[in-house]
Design an enzyme around this catalytic site. Sequence first.
Site, short mmCIF file in Angstrom:
data_model
loop_
_atom_site.label_atom_id
_atom_site.label_comp_id
_atom_site.label_asym_id
_atom_site.label_seq_id
_atom_site.Cartn_x
_atom_site.Cartn_y
_atom_site.Cartn_z
N GLU A 7 39.78 85.39 17.32
CA GLU A 7 40.81 86.40 17.14
C GLU A 7 42.27 85.95 17.11
O GLU A 7 43.08 86.08 16.34
CB GLU A 7 40.91 87.57 18.28
CG GLU A 7 39.53 88.29 18.14
CD GLU A 7 38.51 87.87 19.43
OE1 GLU A 7 38.61 86.74 19.60
OE2 GLU A 7 38.16 88.63 19.83
N ASP A 80 35.52 88.12 20.34
CA ASP A 80 35.31 88.41 22.00
C ASP A 80 33.81 89.26 21.91
O ASP A 80 33.55 90.00 21.08
CB ASP A 80 36.53 89.56 22.57
CG ASP A 80 37.42 88.43 22.71
OD1 ASP A 80 37.61 87.49 22.85
OD2 ASP A 80 38.80 89.31 22.97
N ASP A 82 32.58 91.79 23.09
CA ASP A 82 32.55 93.23 23.42
C ASP A 82 32.59 94.05 22.12
O ASP A 82 32.52 93.64 20.95
CB ASP A 82 33.48 93.75 24.47
CG ASP A 82 35.09 93.48 23.65
OD1 ASP A 82 35.11 93.03 22.66
OD2 ASP A 82 36.08 93.73 24.33
N GLU A 84 34.88 95.85 20.67
CA GLU A 84 35.92 95.64 19.86
C GLU A 84 35.79 94.02 19.05
O GLU A 84 36.10 93.89 18.03
CB GLU A 84 37.29 95.47 20.62
CG GLU A 84 37.78 96.87 21.04
CD GLU A 84 37.97 97.70 20.02
OE1 GLU A 84 38.87 97.33 18.87
OE2 GLU A 84 37.54 99.11 19.97
N TYR A 303 35.59 85.98 30.52
CA TYR A 303 36.34 87.10 29.82
C TYR A 303 36.64 88.38 30.62
O TYR A 303 35.72 88.93 31.62
CB TYR A 303 34.90 87.84 28.75
CG TYR A 303 35.64 88.34 27.64
CD1 TYR A 303 36.66 88.39 26.96
CD2 TYR A 303 35.06 89.74 27.38
CE1 TYR A 303 37.38 89.20 26.06
CE2 TYR A 303 35.40 90.65 26.59
CZ TYR A 303 36.73 90.27 25.77
OH TYR A 303 37.17 91.19 24.89
N ARG A 305 37.43 91.69 29.94
CA ARG A 305 37.23 93.07 29.81
C ARG A 305 35.44 93.26 29.94
O ARG A 305 34.86 92.97 29.06
CB ARG A 305 37.46 93.44 28.18
CG ARG A 305 38.87 93.40 27.99
CD ARG A 305 39.22 93.85 26.64
NE ARG A 305 40.60 93.90 26.28
CZ ARG A 305 41.41 93.05 25.88
NH1 ARG A 305 40.81 91.77 25.46
NH2 ARG A 305 42.61 93.05 25.58
N HIS A 350 27.82 91.76 30.57
CA HIS A 350 28.77 90.46 30.79
C HIS A 350 29.05 90.04 32.40
O HIS A 350 28.89 91.12 33.24
CB HIS A 350 30.23 91.06 30.25
CG HIS A 350 30.22 91.42 28.82
ND1 HIS A 350 31.22 92.21 28.24
CD2 HIS A 350 29.31 90.96 27.82
CE1 HIS A 350 30.88 92.13 26.90
NE2 HIS A 350 29.72 91.74 26.86
#
Length: 893
Positions: A7, A80, A82, A84, A303, A305, A350
């Site tokens: 990203e 990432d 997750d 998103e 990470y 989130r 996670h």
Amino acid sequence: MHVVIVESPAKAKTINKYLGKDFTVLASYGHIRDLPAKDGSVRPDEDFAMDWTVEGKAERHIKDIASAVKSADTIYLATDPDREGEAISWHVLEVLRARKALKDKTVKRVTFNAITKSAVLDAIANPRDLDQELIEAYLARRALDYLVGFTLSPVLWRKLPGSRSAGRVQSVALRLICERESEIERFRAQEYWTVDVALKNKDGDAFSARLTHLEGRKLDKFDLGNEASAMAAKAAIEAAQFTVARVERKETRRNPAPPFTTSTLQQEASRKLHFSAKQTMQIAQRLYEGVDIGGETVGLITYMRTDGVQMAPEAIQSARGYIGREFGKDYLPNSPRIYKTKAKNAQEAHEAIRPTEIMRHPSTVSRTLDRDQFRLYELIWKRTVASQMESAVLDQVAVDLTDKAGAITLRANGSVVKFDGFLKLYREDRDDSDEDENSRLLPPLREQEPVSRGPVKAEQHFTQPPPRYTEASLVKRMEELGIGRPSTYASILSVLQDRDYVKLDQRRFVPEDRGRIVTAFLESFFNRYVQYNFTAELENQLDDISGGRAEWKDVLRQFWLDFRQAVEATSGLRVSEVLDALDRDLAPHLFPAREDGHDPRKCPTCADGRLSLKLGKFGAFIGCSNYPECRYTRQLADGAGGGDRAEGEGVPDGPKLLGQDPETGLDVTLRKGPYGVYVQLGEAEGKTKPKRASLPKGMDPADVTLDKALALLSLPREIGLHPETKQPILAGIGRFGPYLKHGDTYKSLGRDDDVLEIGLNRAVVVLAEAKGGRKAGAPAKTLGEHPDGGPVTLHDGRYGPYVQHGSVRATIPRDADKDSYTLEDAVPLLAAKAAKDAASGKKPAKKAAPKKAAAAKAPAEKKAPAAKKAPAKKPATSKTASASKSKKTASGA
């Protein structure tokens, strides 16, 4: 040749160093596509078909990626780990397919929880396919947020002018804040008293105890409800002798908190570091993507989130090794602590947020981090290490002391840390916690031991309303209710503030009137969709989609069927019905009971008018029922009509009485005229005009008090005598705004200087900084007689110094020294300017008469010249109206 797509450019730079020359790492710069901000981007009637468009700035990045992919063998989607991140990878893949850039290419999905060399290399070695269930959960969430925003927001705009938007989650979070404010407003303080006694044991060690039983009966909180009862209890204690009746000791263990999740990190960073949720996530993102340490870019944390509290086995072993070496075996539990999350969502797989290397102590990276980055990293590091440390052991003691008859009982509580355990490194903060009386230490006390009494203190208290939400307590409450997800909390709180629905005051959320009106409207007409359990259940359904337990379009169909009916039911609502509902629901806030018993709805201008909530072009205000005969209006407390209102909007068209002038007894009123808002002393009598004063630019009419109005009416005021000239310096407001006057020199005041408060020292500095100021009367300097007759003068103009002869003006060159400019310099300059004007056919400028001093001129009560009528606009359809306001629609997070 392999292409890796991430990203962010910072992430790309770090990973590129780990993978070597056979890999090209490119950044998508976040999401490359989004739903177009217009009606029809999600079409329920076409089985929820969705249109996507490449954002303007993303086009260049897509071209770079597509160009690199053409010569690549394998494409690694490394966004990432997750929901998103999965969606970004899916968007990139879909765009590349549409542009036919994937012929014979192998596409793999890789994820890593930390940006370290080992984590990245391990991910590349173990790729997977895109997770279709996560993608569908993203699509469902995005469609829901879009449908709510683009369906509900236009209803708000039509029924509540001045409103901004509504969102699936933001509106529920707003309701929490507004409900808490209503609780505070409804709260009525109740008096109660406590009686504390100073005591000493036989060795003379002091401690204190509180009265708990009187006349053999246990006291409830409000049993001592007034001073008389408290004083009677105090007298009874003073007449008694006390001995220790019972000593109760209890050993308790306090366990460490688990490592951080997104939510708990936001909460603790708010409490300890005073960071906003948005600020916390921005700093954590930087720590995750990597910082330069000794010439190498290294990700410092995993990470950020996540809802998981578990740690990788190697991280646990590293933490335990550090604890054993640095703190000793007493601080190391016999076995590792294993934490499990109770959250039921896709993020739980996670790891918790932890340092990528436990051995990287905060002190070793302090020089490479800025202050906020260091503080957040230190917080994460300490919490992680403490989570694997031994429990703290506390000795809690409760002592009861009684008189001889056993009618009075006093209690003393205390505790002592027997073994500090994890508290040696880290102590978790709490929201709105009172001082814990159990934290006090008590001296050694034994049963039947007599004690000596000191002063007895009876103290009055009043119950307190529930506290307003901080960012930390609001995030905690949202998590408890299952509203939203931790990765969305920061954006939700930002949207509420950006829409001016709430503000932060002393780090606590206060709802603006605009936010309260929107909440009252939604509760009255869309109650189901701002219910906490409904929103939480919808989040669970989205989690079921990501877990493969539900089909995403089934969830959308079920939601849309009921939601569309609810929206259609409001289409026939009249504005009067909306106003009646809001006026009723918001009455305690808009018209609170007055201490003098008078009706808070009685119009202060006319005798029999009733005040109620009204809606105007720019939003809500309070108005009189006798309009138009009575034109009294009042702003809401914070201008809920919106920041978009015109100047003076919400100020009464009729006069607003501020009070009486103590010298003359005349009424001082706030008024709105054709040239702005002003204050007035008294009324016109015959041809005599009353004294008026305009409000300085930037002064909110809602802030104008009687004292401020009298100060404005007293302008111009004398500040003092200039220390050099001994002439007075005056401050006033003229045609061009606030000014200073010294002799014949005028100097406009900047926005940082208050005309009502500026002092002599500051005024002298402002005048000294002026380049001569603006003169009234004679020109600044006469250079001499022109050969053709008449004086040549030097002036300070708006665009710089210039010379003038008759009607001819010529600006002197920028590199010329104004103070040394002579007649010989000016004459050829004026001749050249006259020739140029003649050649161009330009008429010579009329010689301006010297301007009079700018007096404190108030706006006259006369009609402003009629403005040119704008061409009539075609009425907007609901579709075009929605599209035109689409930029204001919140995503709903």
